[in-house]
Scaffold this motif. Structure first.
Motif, PDB file in Angstrom:
ATOM      1  N   ALA A 174      11.100  10.102  -2.502  1.00 55.20           N
ATOM      2  CA  ALA A 174      10.951   9.303  -1.289  1.00 55.20           C
ATOM      3  C   ALA A 174      10.230  10.133  -0.224  1.00 55.20           C
ATOM      4  CB  ALA A 174      12.318   8.852  -0.776  1.00 55.20           C
ATOM      5  N   ALA A 175       9.808   9.449   0.826  1.00 57.09           N
ATOM      6  CA  ALA A 175       9.243  10.112   1.996  1.00 57.09           C
ATOM      7  C   ALA A 175      10.155   9.849   3.180  1.00 57.09           C
ATOM      8  CB  ALA A 175       7.840   9.586   2.286  1.00 57.09           C
ATOM      9  N   LEU A 176      10.190  10.793   4.109  1.00 55.18           N
ATOM     10  CA  LEU A 176      10.972  10.636   5.331  1.00 55.18           C
ATOM     11  C   LEU A 176      10.008  10.736   6.511  1.00 55.18           C
ATOM     12  CD1 LEU A 176      13.909  10.311   6.378  1.00 55.18           C
ATOM     13  CD2 LEU A 176      13.896  12.779   6.759  1.00 55.18           C
ATOM     14  N   LEU A 177       9.839   9.634   7.213  1.00 51.32           N
ATOM     15  CA  LEU A 177       8.921   9.570   8.347  1.00 51.32           C
ATOM     16  C   LEU A 177       9.722   9.597   9.642  1.00 51.32           C
ATOM     17  CD1 LEU A 177       5.801   7.338   8.718  1.00 51.32           C
ATOM     18  CD2 LEU A 177       7.565   7.266  10.491  1.00 51.32           C
ATOM     19  N   VAL A 216       2.452   1.637  11.774  1.00 50.62           N
ATOM     20  CA  VAL A 216       1.596   2.804  11.985  1.00 50.62           C
ATOM     21  C   VAL A 216       0.553   2.866  10.865  1.00 50.62           C
ATOM     22  CG1 VAL A 216       1.551   5.330  12.018  1.00 50.62           C
ATOM     23  CG2 VAL A 216       3.401   4.095  13.166  1.00 50.62           C
ATOM     24  N   PRO A 217      -0.721   3.132  11.180  1.00 52.67           N
ATOM     25  CA  PRO A 217      -1.729   3.288  10.123  1.00 52.67           C
ATOM     26  C   PRO A 217      -1.277   4.311   9.082  1.00 52.67           C
ATOM     27  CG  PRO A 217      -2.778   3.262  12.276  1.00 52.67           C
ATOM     28  CD  PRO A 217      -1.304   3.302  12.535  1.00 52.67           C
ATOM     29  N   GLY A 218      -1.417   3.932   7.825  1.00 54.08           N
ATOM     30  CA  GLY A 218      -1.006   4.808   6.734  1.00 54.08           C
ATOM     31  C   GLY A 218       0.430   4.633   6.303  1.00 54.08           C
ATOM     32  N   ALA A 219       1.211   3.816   7.018  1.00 50.17           N
ATOM     33  CA  ALA A 219       2.633   3.633   6.702  1.00 50.17           C
ATOM     34  C   ALA A 219       2.958   2.187   6.369  1.00 50.17           C
ATOM     35  CB  ALA A 219       3.491   4.117   7.863  1.00 50.17           C
ATOM     36  N   ASP A 220       1.978   1.455   5.907  1.00 46.57           N
ATOM     37  CA  ASP A 220       2.167   0.038   5.575  1.00 46.57           C
ATOM     38  C   ASP A 220       2.771  -0.077   4.176  1.00 46.57           C
ATOM     39  OD1 ASP A 220       2.105  -2.687   5.458  1.00 46.57           O
ATOM     40  OD2 ASP A 220      -0.055  -2.836   5.119  1.00 46.57           O
ATOM     41  N   MET A 255       0.842  -1.196   0.000  1.00 46.20           N
ATOM     42  CA  MET A 255       0.000   0.000   0.000  1.00 46.20           C
ATOM     43  C   MET A 255       0.878   1.247   0.000  1.00 46.20           C
ATOM     44  SD  MET A 255      -2.884  -1.085   2.796  1.00 46.20           S
ATOM     45  CE  MET A 255      -3.663   0.531   2.670  1.00 46.20           C
ATOM     46  N   PRO A 256       0.457   2.312  -0.648  1.00 47.00           N
ATOM     47  CA  PRO A 256       1.245   3.553  -0.625  1.00 47.00           C
ATOM     48  C   PRO A 256       1.138   4.256   0.722  1.00 47.00           C
ATOM     49  CG  PRO A 256      -0.807   3.888  -1.821  1.00 47.00           C
ATOM     50  CD  PRO A 256      -0.726   2.422  -1.521  1.00 47.00           C
ATOM     51  N   LEU A 257       2.116   5.108   0.998  1.00 48.75           N
ATOM     52  CA  LEU A 257       2.116   5.878   2.225  1.00 48.75           C
ATOM     53  C   LEU A 257       0.988   6.915   2.221  1.00 48.75           C
ATOM     54  CD1 LEU A 257       3.596   6.824   4.856  1.00 48.75           C
ATOM     55  CD2 LEU A 257       4.871   8.397   3.392  1.00 48.75           C
ATOM     56  N   ASP A 258       0.273   7.007   3.335  1.00 46.95           N
ATOM     57  CA  ASP A 258      -0.750   8.029   3.530  1.00 46.95           C
ATOM     58  C   ASP A 258      -0.266   8.907   4.682  1.00 46.95           C
ATOM     59  OD1 ASP A 258      -2.958   9.550   4.340  1.00 46.95           O
ATOM     60  OD2 ASP A 258      -4.384   8.023   3.707  1.00 46.95           O
ATOM     61  N   ALA A 259       0.372  10.029   4.333  1.00 47.12           N
ATOM     62  CA  ALA A 259       1.004  10.868   5.348  1.00 47.12           C
ATOM     63  C   ALA A 259       0.003  11.396   6.365  1.00 47.12           C
ATOM     64  CB  ALA A 259       1.747  12.022   4.680  1.00 47.12           C
ATOM     65  N   ALA A 260      -1.161  11.832   5.905  1.00 46.09           N
ATOM     66  CA  ALA A 260      -2.157  12.403   6.814  1.00 46.09           C
ATOM     67  C   ALA A 260      -2.622  11.375   7.836  1.00 46.09           C
ATOM     68  CB  ALA A 260      -3.340  12.940   6.016  1.00 46.09           C
TER      69      ALA A 260
END
Length: 290
Positions: free
Chosen positions: A119-122, A75-79, A1-6
């Motif tokens: 990329a994203a940085l969490l 974390v939800p949204g970070a799968d 699944m894509p990252l959902d930042a919100a």
């Protein structure tokens, strides 16, 4: 699944109870290369239960289980696919010395998600406290390849200037061939560090050493070399993971001591691999000490 930042940012904090004892501390110290020479009194502080001191970076594995960068994937949204996730950086603030034996509550939450384009940085922050109050705060930075580009905040981009002048100390530390296999027993069972097939899928020629293992090795070198072996002097420790280390290689650790007037001292470090033309593996590394 894509990252959902919100969704990741809105997720509720996750609390877990952690506990550790002398055996966990000793295993961690062995995992980062302590105990050589085995009878050296300076090494026995890390390996013998009657003399045991806790290197502060033990906080990153206290209680076992996966490290922050792996917990971030739950974390939800970070799968997202773990093979596309790299540990980009780690910071640690000590509120008190880490005890040899303890129980604590660790509360984790996502505090930022930055859009880096490709990329994203969490950022996952974890705060640990026991009955006497706060123990430590750590932040793990997860670099998620292919998850950027949604138009979000890019986050901070400035990097500290490299230290000027010759280092105050330079040491070399060998990484054993089996070091990743031993270190993963502290709780990080990511197959990237043991399974050649998984490592190849992630773009590496063979399994790599845990970034947090290099992190611990560098802190131990600073404590042993510039802080008289006193783990209690460490107040903070931060780094950016700039490259990989393969088991069997040798680290070169350069250290610069800085002590500003009226503030805690700082040790700046640059960590490279000897056999690859000093390829950088830790950058922007600093230890705050009293």
């Amino acid at each position: 699944m894509p990252l959902d930042a919100a969704t990741a940012l809105a997720a509720a904090p996750v609390s877990r109870e952690i506990a550790w004892g002398p055996g966990d501390v000793q295993l961690y110290h062995l995992g980062i290369g302590a105990g050589v020479p085995a009878t050296d009194p300076r090494e026995l502080r890390y390996t013998l239960e009657t003399r045991l001191h806790v290197l502060p970076s033990f906080a990153t594995v206290a209680g076992g289980g996966p490290p922050g960068v792996i917990r971030a994937l739950s974390v939800p949204g970070a799968d997202v696919d773990p093979a596309r996730v790299l540990h980009a950086g780690q910071s640690l603030t000590l509120h008190r010395p880490v005890p040899v034996r303890g129980t604590a509550t660790a509360v984790s939450r996502v505090t930022a998600v930055h859009d880096k384009g490709t990329a994203a940085l969490l950022v996952l922050r974890t705060e640990a406290a026991d009955a006497d109050g706060p123990l430590w705060t750590e932040e793990a930075l997860a670099h998620m390849r292919g998850e950027g580009g949604w138009g979000g905040d890019r986050g901070p981009s400035g990097r500290p200037a490299p230290p000027a002048g010759p280092p105050d100390a330079v040491v070399e530390r060998a990484v054993r061939e089996d070091q990743a296999l031993l270190y993963r027993l502290t709780g990080d069972r990511n197959p990237l560090h043991a399974d050649p097939g998984f490592a190849a899928r992630a773009g590496f020629g063979r399994p790599v050493l845990h970034g947090l293992c290099t992190y611990g090795m560098a802190l131990k070198a600073a404590v042993d070399t510039l802080l008289d072996g006193d783990v209690g002097r460490v107040r903070s420790y931060t780094t950016r993971f700039a490259g990989v280390v393969y088991p069997g290689e040798t680290l070169r650790i350069r250290m610069w001591r800085q002590r500003p007037q009226g503030r805690e001292g700082r040790i700046r470090m640059a960590v490279t691999v000897v056999g690859r033309e000093d390829a950088p593996v830790l950058a922007g590394t600093a230890v705050g000490y009293r």
